[in-house]
Design a protein around this motif. Sequence first.
Motif, PDB file in Angstrom:
ATOM      1  N   ASN A   1       0.714  -1.201   0.072  1.00  0.00           N
ATOM      2  CA  ASN A   1      -0.279  -0.108  -0.180  1.00  0.00           C
ATOM      3  C   ASN A   1       0.987   1.296   0.067  1.00  0.00           C
ATOM      4  OD1 ASN A   1      -2.460  -1.328   0.321  1.00  0.00           O
ATOM      5  ND2 ASN A   1      -2.362  -1.813   2.221  1.00  0.00           N
ATOM      6  N   ASP A   2       2.009   1.170  -0.271  1.00  0.00           N
ATOM      7  CA  ASP A   2       3.042   2.123  -0.107  1.00  0.00           C
ATOM      8  C   ASP A   2       3.198   2.650  -1.685  1.00  0.00           C
ATOM      9  OD1 ASP A   2       5.216   3.879  -0.036  1.00  0.00           O
ATOM     10  OD2 ASP A   2       6.223   3.095   1.441  1.00  0.00           O
ATOM     11  N   VAL A   3       2.595   3.845  -2.138  1.00  0.00           N
ATOM     12  CA  VAL A   3       2.657   4.317  -3.524  1.00  0.00           C
ATOM     13  C   VAL A   3       3.957   4.519  -3.906  1.00  0.00           C
ATOM     14  CG1 VAL A   3       1.605   5.824  -5.077  1.00  0.00           C
ATOM     15  CG2 VAL A   3      -0.052   5.038  -3.150  1.00  0.00           C
ATOM     16  N   ALA A   4       4.669   5.219  -2.937  1.00  0.00           N
ATOM     17  CA  ALA A   4       6.155   5.529  -3.446  1.00  0.00           C
ATOM     18  C   ALA A   4       6.904   4.375  -3.825  1.00  0.00           C
ATOM     19  CB  ALA A   4       6.933   6.446  -2.522  1.00  0.00           C
ATOM     20  N   SER A   5       6.799   3.650  -2.882  1.00  0.00           N
ATOM     21  CA  SER A   5       7.433   2.160  -3.271  1.00  0.00           C
ATOM     22  C   SER A   5       7.125   1.331  -4.443  1.00  0.00           C
ATOM     23  CB  SER A   5       7.568   1.159  -1.981  1.00  0.00           C
ATOM     24  OG  SER A   5       7.826   1.819  -0.751  1.00  0.00           O
ATOM     25  N   LEU A   6       5.855   1.242  -4.553  1.00  0.00           N
ATOM     26  CA  LEU A   6       5.446   0.679  -5.763  1.00  0.00           C
ATOM     27  C   LEU A   6       5.787   1.476  -7.111  1.00  0.00           C
ATOM     28  CD1 LEU A   6       1.868  -0.117  -4.850  1.00  0.00           C
ATOM     29  CD2 LEU A   6       3.685  -1.720  -5.062  1.00  0.00           C
ATOM     30  N   GLN A   7       5.854   2.759  -7.031  1.00  0.00           N
ATOM     31  CA  GLN A   7       6.400   3.558  -8.209  1.00  0.00           C
ATOM     32  C   GLN A   7       7.911   3.389  -8.543  1.00  0.00           C
ATOM     33  OE1 GLN A   7       5.418   7.529  -7.668  1.00  0.00           O
ATOM     34  NE2 GLN A   7       3.090   7.406  -7.724  1.00  0.00           N
ATOM     35  N   ASN A   8       8.855   3.303  -7.381  1.00  0.00           N
ATOM     36  CA  ASN A   8      10.154   3.032  -7.743  1.00  0.00           C
ATOM     37  C   ASN A   8      10.245   1.636  -8.099  1.00  0.00           C
ATOM     38  OD1 ASN A   8      12.958   3.450  -7.226  1.00  0.00           O
ATOM     39  ND2 ASN A   8      12.877   2.299  -5.456  1.00  0.00           N
ATOM     40  N   GLY A   9       9.335   0.621  -7.639  1.00  0.00           N
ATOM     41  CA  GLY A   9       9.629  -0.823  -8.179  1.00  0.00           C
ATOM     42  C   GLY A   9       9.167  -0.903  -9.536  1.00  0.00           C
ATOM     43  N   ALA A  10       8.391   0.046 -10.040  1.00  0.00           N
ATOM     44  CA  ALA A  10       7.688  -0.223 -11.533  1.00  0.00           C
ATOM     45  C   ALA A  10       9.040   0.465 -12.293  1.00  0.00           C
ATOM     46  CB  ALA A  10       6.586   0.741 -11.865  1.00  0.00           C
ATOM     47  N   LYS A  11       9.628   1.397 -11.856  1.00  0.00           N
ATOM     48  CA  LYS A  11      10.870   1.799 -12.533  1.00  0.00           C
ATOM     49  C   LYS A  11      11.855   1.009 -12.569  1.00  0.00           C
ATOM     50  CE  LYS A  11      13.525   4.729 -10.371  1.00  0.00           C
ATOM     51  NZ  LYS A  11      14.310   5.959  -9.712  1.00  0.00           N
ATOM     52  N   LEU A  12      12.485   0.150 -11.531  1.00  0.00           N
ATOM     53  CA  LEU A  12      13.291  -0.794 -11.243  1.00  0.00           C
ATOM     54  C   LEU A  12      12.660  -1.845 -12.304  1.00  0.00           C
ATOM     55  CD1 LEU A  12      14.099  -0.728  -7.708  1.00  0.00           C
ATOM     56  CD2 LEU A  12      15.640   0.035  -9.551  1.00  0.00           C
ATOM     57  N   PHE A  13      11.586  -2.173 -12.374  1.00  0.00           N
ATOM     58  CA  PHE A  13      11.389  -3.389 -13.253  1.00  0.00           C
ATOM     59  C   PHE A  13      11.470  -3.168 -14.711  1.00  0.00           C
ATOM     60  CE2 PHE A  13       7.900  -5.331 -15.849  1.00  0.00           C
ATOM     61  CZ  PHE A  13       7.953  -6.854 -15.324  1.00  0.00           C
ATOM     62  N   VAL A  14      11.069  -1.945 -15.093  1.00  0.00           N
ATOM     63  CA  VAL A  14      10.933  -1.646 -16.762  1.00  0.00           C
ATOM     64  C   VAL A  14      12.557  -1.607 -17.237  1.00  0.00           C
ATOM     65  CG1 VAL A  14      10.633   0.503 -17.966  1.00  0.00           C
ATOM     66  CG2 VAL A  14       8.714  -0.348 -16.515  1.00  0.00           C
ATOM     67  N   ASN A  15      13.434  -0.858 -16.053  1.00  0.00           N
ATOM     68  CA  ASN A  15      14.840  -0.526 -16.475  1.00  0.00           C
ATOM     69  C   ASN A  15      15.567  -1.789 -16.429  1.00  0.00           C
ATOM     70  OD1 ASN A  15      15.770   2.252 -16.868  1.00  0.00           O
ATOM     71  ND2 ASN A  15      13.907   2.278 -15.419  1.00  0.00           N
ATOM     72  N   TYR A  16      15.454  -2.910 -15.356  1.00  0.00           N
ATOM     73  CA  TYR A  16      16.190  -3.914 -15.151  1.00  0.00           C
ATOM     74  C   TYR A  16      15.778  -5.412 -15.668  1.00  0.00           C
ATOM     75  CZ  TYR A  16      19.530  -0.876 -12.750  1.00  0.00           C
ATOM     76  OH  TYR A  16      20.215   0.151 -12.435  1.00  0.00           O
ATOM     77  N   CYS A  17      14.017  -5.414 -15.619  1.00  0.00           N
ATOM     78  CA  CYS A  17      13.767  -6.576 -15.952  1.00  0.00           C
ATOM     79  C   CYS A  17      12.989  -6.870 -17.104  1.00  0.00           C
ATOM     80  CB  CYS A  17      12.594  -6.919 -14.849  1.00  0.00           C
ATOM     81  SG  CYS A  17      12.992  -6.986 -13.055  1.00  0.00           S
ATOM     82  N   LEU A  18      12.193  -5.632 -17.575  1.00  0.00           N
ATOM     83  CA  LEU A  18      11.524  -5.728 -18.779  1.00  0.00           C
ATOM     84  C   LEU A  18      12.422  -5.798 -20.213  1.00  0.00           C
ATOM     85  CD1 LEU A  18       8.449  -5.516 -19.406  1.00  0.00           C
ATOM     86  CD2 LEU A  18       8.541  -3.323 -19.616  1.00  0.00           C
ATOM     87  N   ASN A  19      13.796  -5.803 -20.281  1.00  0.00           N
ATOM     88  CA  ASN A  19      14.344  -5.886 -21.290  1.00  0.00           C
ATOM     89  C   ASN A  19      14.192  -7.527 -21.757  1.00  0.00           C
ATOM     90  OD1 ASN A  19      15.793  -3.704 -21.074  1.00  0.00           O
ATOM     91  ND2 ASN A  19      16.662  -4.333 -19.179  1.00  0.00           N
ATOM     92  N   CYS A  20      13.872  -8.338 -20.945  1.00  0.00           N
ATOM     93  CA  CYS A  20      14.004  -9.662 -21.273  1.00  0.00           C
ATOM     94  C   CYS A  20      12.742 -10.621 -20.876  1.00  0.00           C
ATOM     95  CB  CYS A  20      15.358 -10.673 -20.934  1.00  0.00           C
ATOM     96  SG  CYS A  20      16.851 -10.013 -21.818  1.00  0.00           S
ATOM     97  N   HIS A  21      12.344 -10.042 -19.717  1.00  0.00           N
ATOM     98  CA  HIS A  21      11.026 -10.660 -18.990  1.00  0.00           C
ATOM     99  C   HIS A  21       9.860  -9.788 -19.385  1.00  0.00           C
ATOM    100  CE1 HIS A  21      13.398 -13.654 -16.625  1.00  0.00           C
ATOM    101  NE2 HIS A  21      14.017 -12.769 -16.441  1.00  0.00           N
ATOM    102  N   ALA A  22       8.779 -10.437 -20.193  1.00  0.00           N
ATOM    103  CA  ALA A  22       7.727  -9.774 -20.394  1.00  0.00           C
ATOM    104  C   ALA A  22       6.696  -9.779 -19.212  1.00  0.00           C
ATOM    105  CB  ALA A  22       7.148 -10.511 -21.474  1.00  0.00           C
ATOM    106  N   ALA A  23       5.780  -8.890 -19.255  1.00  0.00           N
ATOM    107  CA  ALA A  23       4.610  -8.863 -18.326  1.00  0.00           C
ATOM    108  C   ALA A  23       3.470  -8.941 -19.075  1.00  0.00           C
ATOM    109  CB  ALA A  23       4.565  -7.798 -17.455  1.00  0.00           C
ATOM    110  N   GLY A  24       2.999  -9.657 -19.749  1.00  0.00           N
ATOM    111  CA  GLY A  24       2.204  -9.857 -20.832  1.00  0.00           C
ATOM    112  C   GLY A  24       0.779  -9.555 -20.441  1.00  0.00           C
ATOM    113  N   SER A  25       0.498  -9.740 -18.799  1.00  0.00           N
ATOM    114  CA  SER A  25      -0.758  -9.645 -18.320  1.00  0.00           C
ATOM    115  C   SER A  25      -1.066  -8.133 -18.004  1.00  0.00           C
ATOM    116  CB  SER A  25      -1.024 -10.478 -17.291  1.00  0.00           C
ATOM    117  OG  SER A  25      -1.037 -12.027 -18.017  1.00  0.00           O
ATOM    118  N   MET A  26       0.006  -7.333 -18.022  1.00  0.00           N
ATOM    119  CA  MET A  26      -0.223  -6.037 -17.458  1.00  0.00           C
ATOM    120  C   MET A  26      -0.165  -4.984 -18.592  1.00  0.00           C
ATOM    121  SD  MET A  26      -0.490  -3.939 -14.950  1.00  0.00           S
ATOM    122  CE  MET A  26      -0.224  -5.077 -13.538  1.00  0.00           C
ATOM    123  N   ARG A  27      -0.715  -3.762 -18.431  1.00  0.00           N
ATOM    124  CA  ARG A  27      -0.565  -2.642 -19.627  1.00  0.00           C
ATOM    125  C   ARG A  27      -0.095  -1.765 -18.544  1.00  0.00           C
ATOM    126  NH1 ARG A  27      -3.381  -3.477 -24.279  1.00  0.00           N
ATOM    127  NH2 ARG A  27      -4.896  -5.198 -24.219  1.00  0.00           N
TER     128      ARG A  27
END
Length: 282
Positions: A35-61
Motif C-alpha cells: 500500500n506504499d505508493v512511492a515504493s510501488l512507483q520505484n519498483g515499477a521503474k526498476l522493473f522496466v529498467n532492469y527486468c523488462l528487457n527480457c522478461h515480459a509482463a504480458g498480463s499488464m498494461r
Amino acid sequence: MIKKLMGAVALMLTCATALASEGGYPLETAPNRVNDVASLQNGAKLFVNYCLNCHAAGSMRYNKLSEIGLTDEQIKKNLLFTGQKVGDLMTIAMSPKDAKKWFGVAPPDLSVIARAKSQTAGAPGIDYIYTYLRSFYRDTSRPTGWNNLVFPNVGMPHVLWERQGARELTTVAMHRAEGKGEEGGWERVTTVYDPQGYATVKKDEVASYHGGESFTATFKAANAAQSAQFDNDVADLTAFLGWMSEPVAQFRKELGVWVLLFLGLFLVVALRLNASYWKHVR
C-alpha cells in the motif's frame, strides 16, 4: 543507454526456471509495502529498467500503473522507451521463438510470478523473490560468474550488481566426513567467496559435534550504505511484482469485509423473520 543495454544482454542469459525453488535456503520475510505508493512507483521503474528487457509482463498494461499514482505523462516520460503506447501490454521485442533458439529457453513472463511462487515455494511469493534477489554472489566457477543461495547454479546473472556493490560471502556447512559412514565423525567446511568470486575452502574435522547437518551463510558488504539502499530497492521491486500479480488484491480484501458485514446483517434479519414466522407454531 549503454548500461541499460548491458543489463539487457545479461538478462538474456536467464533460464525459464530462474526463480524455481531448489536450494532449500530459508526465506526472509519481505517488507509489506503493497500500500506504499512511492515504493510501488520505484519498483515499477526498476522493473522496466532492469527486468523488462527480457522478461515480459504480458498480463499488464502500462496504463494500469495509474492505479499506483502515475499519470500518463509520467509513464510516457519515464517508462516508455521503445515507441510503445500507454495502453500497450508490457511486452518485449524478443519473441519466445527467438529466445528459445538463441538461449535454449525463453525467459519467464513475470506478470504473476509472485502468485506462482506462493504455490511452488510453500511460502508467500514475495518472500521468495525478496530473498532470491538478495542472495546472489560472485562465483568464478559459473558460466555467468554468479551463483545464488536460493537457487544454486541458477542460469540468471545478478543484473542489479552495480546497485548492490561488492560483497564477500562466507558459508559454513556441517556434514558427515566422507568415507566414515553414518557413525563417523563430522566435518566443518568453511567456504569464503571473495568479491571477485574466487573461493577459498577450509575443512576441519569436528570430534564432539552432536547436532545434525547445517548450513549458514553470511554476507559482508564492502559498502554498507550502498548495500542497505539496494535492499530497500529490492523491497520496492518485490512489492511491485506482488502488486502486479494481483492489482485488485486490496480492493478484493476491502470488498470481502463489506460482504461479511452484509451477510452478518442479513443473518440477523433472517433469524428475526424465522422467529416471527414460527412463533405461533411453537
